[in-house]
Motif scaffolding. Sequence first.
Motif, PDB file in Angstrom:
ATOM      1  N   LYS A 186     -31.453   3.855 -28.295  1.00  0.00           N
ATOM      2  CA  LYS A 186     -30.877   4.519 -27.126  1.00  0.00           C
ATOM      3  C   LYS A 186     -29.461   5.009 -27.407  1.00  0.00           C
ATOM      4  O   LYS A 186     -29.100   6.132 -27.043  1.00  0.00           O
ATOM      5  CB  LYS A 186     -30.879   3.560 -25.935  1.00  0.00           C
ATOM      6  N   SER A 187     -28.670   4.189 -28.057  1.00  0.00           N
ATOM      7  CA  SER A 187     -27.298   4.579 -28.377  1.00  0.00           C
ATOM      8  C   SER A 187     -27.265   5.741 -29.369  1.00  0.00           C
ATOM      9  O   SER A 187     -26.366   6.594 -29.304  1.00  0.00           O
ATOM     10  CB  SER A 187     -26.531   3.384 -28.941  1.00  0.00           C
ATOM     11  N   LYS A 190     -27.934   8.858 -27.307  1.00  0.00           N
ATOM     12  CA  LYS A 190     -26.776   9.167 -26.464  1.00  0.00           C
ATOM     13  C   LYS A 190     -25.627   9.750 -27.285  1.00  0.00           C
ATOM     14  O   LYS A 190     -24.924  10.659 -26.832  1.00  0.00           O
ATOM     15  CB  LYS A 190     -26.335   7.912 -25.713  1.00  0.00           C
ATOM     16  N   ASP A 215     -38.274   6.452 -34.061  1.00  0.00           N
ATOM     17  CA  ASP A 215     -37.692   5.130 -34.291  1.00  0.00           C
ATOM     18  C   ASP A 215     -38.542   4.344 -35.277  1.00  0.00           C
ATOM     19  O   ASP A 215     -39.674   4.720 -35.593  1.00  0.00           O
ATOM     20  CB  ASP A 215     -37.523   4.354 -32.977  1.00  0.00           C
ATOM     21  N   GLU A 228     -35.949  13.600 -19.131  1.00  0.00           N
ATOM     22  CA  GLU A 228     -35.449  12.492 -19.941  1.00  0.00           C
ATOM     23  C   GLU A 228     -34.017  12.746 -20.398  1.00  0.00           C
ATOM     24  O   GLU A 228     -33.165  11.844 -20.382  1.00  0.00           O
ATOM     25  CB  GLU A 228     -36.369  12.264 -21.144  1.00  0.00           C
ATOM     26  N   TYR A 232     -30.273  10.600 -19.573  1.00  0.00           N
ATOM     27  CA  TYR A 232     -29.248  10.221 -20.556  1.00  0.00           C
ATOM     28  C   TYR A 232     -27.895  10.816 -20.177  1.00  0.00           C
ATOM     29  O   TYR A 232     -26.852  10.157 -20.302  1.00  0.00           O
ATOM     30  CB  TYR A 232     -29.647  10.689 -21.946  1.00  0.00           C
ATOM     31  N   GLU A 235     -26.190   8.861 -17.449  1.00  0.00           N
ATOM     32  CA  GLU A 235     -25.582   7.637 -17.968  1.00  0.00           C
ATOM     33  C   GLU A 235     -24.257   7.935 -18.666  1.00  0.00           C
ATOM     34  O   GLU A 235     -23.276   7.209 -18.488  1.00  0.00           O
ATOM     35  CB  GLU A 235     -26.543   6.937 -18.937  1.00  0.00           C
TER      36      GLU A 235
END
Length: 244
Positions: A186-187, A190, A215, A228, A232, A235
Motif C-alpha cells: 500500500k505504501s 501511495k 505484489d 481505487e 488512495y 488518504e
Amino acid sequence: MSMAAAYDRAITIFSPDGRIYQVEYAFEAVRRGWTVLGLKTTTAVVIAAEKRKISLLIDERSVQKVFKVDDHIGASYAGMAGDGRILLDYAIQKALLHRFYYDEPIPVEYLAKLVCDVKQLYTQHAGVRPFGVSIIFAGIDERGPQVYMTEPSGRYLGYYAAAIGEKSNTISEFLEKNYKYDLDVKSSIKLAIEAIAGIIENKPYEYFIEIGYADIYSKQFRILTVDEIREYIKELEKEGKIKP
C-alpha cells in the motif's frame, strides 16, 4: 551546414566525436513524452503514468498508458506513442511464446533484453530510424520484484526507481528524497501516486493518473480503477501529502 547537420542524415554515420545524432534525437523524443515512473520495493512493483487531455473532444477513458504485458509483468512508455504500441505488442507476443515453449512465465530482465535487441537493430541499419520511446517494465519473477528501463539506444538497466518523460527530473528528485526499499504494498502505491500527483496540473487527479502494480503474494499485475485511485488520493490528502 552545421556539424550536426552533416552527420545526422543517416543512422549509420558516426560524427567525429563518436556520436550518432539520430539516436540522440530519439532520446529527445522520450524527454518530451508524458511522464512515467516505475519502482520496486521488498513487497511490490508499481508503475505510475501521467495522462493529459490534449483536446476537449478526446475521451480520456480511451487513453491508456499502463499495460499488462503478462500475468506478472506490466509496462509503460514515454515518447512516441506509435513506437511504444508496436514494441509493447512485440513484448506481449514474446511473453506468450515463452509460456508456450517453456511452460513458465518469462523473466522480466529477459523480456527487456528482447525488446532492446530490436531497438539496437534499429540503430545500425540504413533506411530505418531508432525507436523514439523508452519503456519501463515492472514485474515479479523468480528473482522477486524487478524494474527495468529500456532506452532508444538498445541499452537497458535495472532500477529501484526510475522516471522517464518530460518531468522525469522532478520525479527523480522526489524519489531520491522519499523512496524506501522496505515499503509495504500500500505504501509503495501511495508513494507512486504522490510522486505523479506532484507534476499534474489538472484535477481531479484520479482521471489523470494511471497506476498498475504487482505484489509478491499474488504475483499478478493489475491496473487500478479510477475509484481505487480516488481512495488512495483521499488518504494522501488527509495525510497532507497531496493538496486537495
